[in-house]
Write an enzyme that holds these catalytic residues in place. Structure first.
Site, PDB file in Angstrom:
ATOM      1  N   TRP A   8      -0.343-100.163  61.074  1.00 26.07           N
ATOM      2  CA  TRP A   8      -1.295 -99.924  62.174  1.00 26.07           C
ATOM      3  C   TRP A   8      -1.087-100.966  63.269  1.00 26.07           C
ATOM      4  O   TRP A   8      -1.119-100.642  64.458  1.00 26.07           O
ATOM      5  CB  TRP A   8      -2.745-100.000  61.677  1.00 26.07           C
ATOM      6  CG  TRP A   8      -3.231 -98.792  60.950  1.00 26.07           C
ATOM      7  CD1 TRP A   8      -2.504 -97.921  60.194  1.00 26.07           C
ATOM      8  CD2 TRP A   8      -4.587 -98.317  60.917  1.00 26.07           C
ATOM      9  NE1 TRP A   8      -3.325 -96.944  59.685  1.00 26.07           N
ATOM     10  CE2 TRP A   8      -4.594 -97.163  60.104  1.00 26.07           C
ATOM     11  CE3 TRP A   8      -5.788 -98.779  61.477  1.00 26.07           C
ATOM     12  CZ2 TRP A   8      -5.776 -96.442  59.855  1.00 26.07           C
ATOM     13  CZ3 TRP A   8      -6.964 -98.069  61.231  1.00 26.07           C
ATOM     14  CH2 TRP A   8      -6.949 -96.909  60.428  1.00 26.07           C
TER      15      TRP A   8
ATOM     16  N   ASP B 262      -5.590-110.141  57.567  1.00 21.51           N
ATOM     17  CA  ASP B 262      -5.645-109.558  56.216  1.00 21.51           C
ATOM     18  C   ASP B 262      -5.678-110.674  55.179  1.00 21.51           C
ATOM     19  O   ASP B 262      -5.316-111.814  55.474  1.00 21.51           O
ATOM     20  CB  ASP B 262      -4.420-108.646  55.967  1.00 21.51           C
ATOM     21  CG  ASP B 262      -4.649-107.650  54.831  1.00 21.51           C
ATOM     22  OD1 ASP B 262      -4.794-106.445  55.120  1.00 21.51           O
ATOM     23  OD2 ASP B 262      -4.702-108.065  53.648  1.00 21.51           O
TER      24      ASP B 262
ATOM     25  N   ASP C  22      -9.010-100.801  58.575  1.00 19.23           N
ATOM     26  CA  ASP C  22      -8.462 -99.963  57.500  1.00 19.23           C
ATOM     27  C   ASP C  22      -8.672-100.701  56.181  1.00 19.23           C
ATOM     28  O   ASP C  22      -8.004-100.419  55.186  1.00 19.23           O
ATOM     29  CB  ASP C  22      -6.970 -99.698  57.766  1.00 19.23           C
ATOM     30  CG  ASP C  22      -6.384 -98.562  56.920  1.00 19.23           C
ATOM     31  OD1 ASP C  22      -7.156 -97.694  56.465  1.00 19.23           O
ATOM     32  OD2 ASP C  22      -5.158 -98.545  56.719  1.00 19.23           O
TER      33      ASP C  22
ATOM     34  N   ASP D 101     -10.116-113.763  55.085  1.00 17.70           N
ATOM     35  CA  ASP D 101     -11.030-112.817  54.443  1.00 17.70           C
ATOM     36  C   ASP D 101     -12.113-112.441  55.445  1.00 17.70           C
ATOM     37  O   ASP D 101     -12.914-113.280  55.845  1.00 17.70           O
ATOM     38  CB  ASP D 101     -11.642-113.500  53.207  1.00 17.70           C
ATOM     39  CG  ASP D 101     -12.558-112.566  52.427  1.00 17.70           C
ATOM     40  OD1 ASP D 101     -13.020-111.540  52.987  1.00 17.70           O
ATOM     41  OD2 ASP D 101     -12.829-112.868  51.252  1.00 17.70           O
TER      42      ASP D 101
ATOM     43  N   GLY E  11       1.100-103.711  57.663  1.00 17.64           N
ATOM     44  CA  GLY E  11       1.319-103.919  59.094  1.00 17.64           C
ATOM     45  C   GLY E  11       1.623-102.691  59.936  1.00 17.64           C
ATOM     46  O   GLY E  11       1.924-102.831  61.120  1.00 17.64           O
TER      47      GLY E  11
ATOM     48  N   LYS F  68     -12.697 -97.532  58.126  1.00 15.70           N
ATOM     49  CA  LYS F  68     -12.492 -96.741  56.902  1.00 15.70           C
ATOM     50  C   LYS F  68     -13.627 -96.972  55.928  1.00 15.70           C
ATOM     51  O   LYS F  68     -14.113 -98.092  55.773  1.00 15.70           O
ATOM     52  CB  LYS F  68     -11.174 -97.143  56.239  1.00 15.70           C
ATOM     53  CG  LYS F  68     -10.974 -96.439  54.882  1.00 15.70           C
ATOM     54  CD  LYS F  68      -9.537 -96.265  54.546  1.00 15.70           C
ATOM     55  CE  LYS F  68      -8.919 -97.465  53.869  1.00 15.70           C
ATOM     56  NZ  LYS F  68      -7.478 -97.214  53.643  1.00 15.70           N
TER      57      LYS F  68
HETATM   58  N1  SAM Z   1      -3.626-100.458  57.994  1.00 19.36           N
HETATM   59  C1  SAM Z   1      -2.650-101.090  57.082  1.00 19.36           C
HETATM   60  C2  SAM Z   1      -1.261-100.650  57.477  1.00 19.36           C
HETATM   61  O1  SAM Z   1      -1.144 -99.670  58.216  1.00 19.36           O
HETATM   62  O2  SAM Z   1      -0.286-101.281  57.070  1.00 19.36           O
HETATM   63  C3  SAM Z   1      -2.966-100.748  55.642  1.00 19.36           C
HETATM   64  C4  SAM Z   1      -4.248-101.395  55.146  1.00 19.36           C
HETATM   65  S1  SAM Z   1      -4.494-101.282  53.407  1.00 19.36           S
HETATM   66  C5  SAM Z   1      -4.946 -99.601  53.191  1.00 19.36           C
HETATM   67  C6  SAM Z   1      -6.022-102.141  53.162  1.00 19.36           C
HETATM   68  C7  SAM Z   1      -5.942-103.626  53.386  1.00 19.36           C
HETATM   69  O3  SAM Z   1      -7.259-104.182  53.424  1.00 19.36           O
HETATM   70  C8  SAM Z   1      -5.186-104.394  52.293  1.00 19.36           C
HETATM   71  O4  SAM Z   1      -4.021-104.964  52.819  1.00 19.36           O
HETATM   72  C9  SAM Z   1      -6.191-105.456  51.845  1.00 19.36           C
HETATM   73  O5  SAM Z   1      -5.600-106.727  51.580  1.00 19.36           O
HETATM   74  C10 SAM Z   1      -7.122-105.535  53.055  1.00 19.36           C
HETATM   75  N2  SAM Z   1      -8.429-106.145  52.763  1.00 19.36           N
HETATM   76  C11 SAM Z   1      -9.266-105.840  51.745  1.00 19.36           C
HETATM   77  N3  SAM Z   1     -10.348-106.636  51.760  1.00 19.36           N
HETATM   78  C12 SAM Z   1     -10.190-107.482  52.827  1.00 19.36           C
HETATM   79  C13 SAM Z   1     -10.957-108.562  53.352  1.00 19.36           C
HETATM   80  N4  SAM Z   1     -12.108-108.939  52.770  1.00 19.36           N
HETATM   81  N5  SAM Z   1     -10.505-109.208  54.450  1.00 19.36           N
HETATM   82  C14 SAM Z   1      -9.325-108.840  55.018  1.00 19.36           C
HETATM   83  N6  SAM Z   1      -8.554-107.835  54.546  1.00 19.36           N
HETATM   84  C15 SAM Z   1      -8.969-107.163  53.464  1.00 19.36           C
END
Ligand code: SAM
Length: 185
Positions: free
Chosen positions: A36, A54, A93, A72, A34, A133
């Protein structure tokens, strides 16, 4: 405080691209834990609107201008993400759980990036911006070419504090074009 150190990445992108301003509407894909979302919600202020999504719940409470649901991004339709559309900014991200197989991880990251780009192409205002990203690999030029179809400006940013071993990079699109060419989801 911010639940993840990754907030510095968005902070640096924001300073370099002048991304977030008061009153903006923002979509944050892959928002957990959370940081960002919290940073963006603070920047857009009480007159802005933010939707965060997420696979996992957030570890942080967000101010009233921000909402969150578990979902998702690869399964959700654009309509499900359109709560505050049209958006000024779409952030992604999103990253796959790393498997140790670099090529498999890159392919999965490319898929997430392309989905986020398709969402942005659908839900951004003309002139809007996208931050996505992606893990560097052979697909990177494909992602950049696809992004340029939708945005007048394109740049690659690897934030200063990114760990040297990390192979992630952010592709930024600014000035969402008026033409509506389709990006397959
Ligand atoms: N930007 C976030 C922060 O500042 O707290 C960190 C994000 S973290 C690097 C990557 C996130 O992408 C993870 O929490 C993961 O659950 C999510 N993610 C991966 N595949 C996803 C999908 N298909 N749909 C939604 N979220 C996804």
């Amino acid at each position: 405080g911010f639940p993840a150190r990754s907030v510095y990445k968005l902070e640096e992108i924001d300073h370099r691209v002048r991304l977030l301003r008061s009153g903006m509407r923002v979509l944050d894909l892959g928002a957990a834990p959370g940081s960002w979302a919290l940073y963006a919600a603070q920047k857009i202020g009480p007159n802005g609107k933010l939707l965060a999504v997420d696979l996992k719940p957030l570890d942080v409470g967000l101010p009233p201008q921000a909402s969150f649901f578990v979902g998702d991004a690869l399964e959700l339709g654009n309509e499900a993400l359109a709560l505050h559309a049209p958006y000024d900014v779409v952030l992604s991200d999103m990253a796959p759980n790393t498997s140790g197989n670099r090529f498999a991880d890159q392919a999965r990251s490319f898929e997430l990036f392309m989905r986020a780009l398709a969402v942005a192409a659908n839900l951004l205002k003309v002139g809007g911006a996208f931050v996505g990203k992606i893990f560097m690999g052979e697909d990177l030029p494909v992602a950049r070419t696809e992004l340029r179809k939708h945005f007048a400006g394109e740049r690659l940013i690897r934030p200063e504090g990114t760990r040297t071993v990390s192979y992630e990079v952010f592709i930024i699109g600014t000035g969402r074009r008026a033409e509506t060419s389709e990006t397959p989801a």
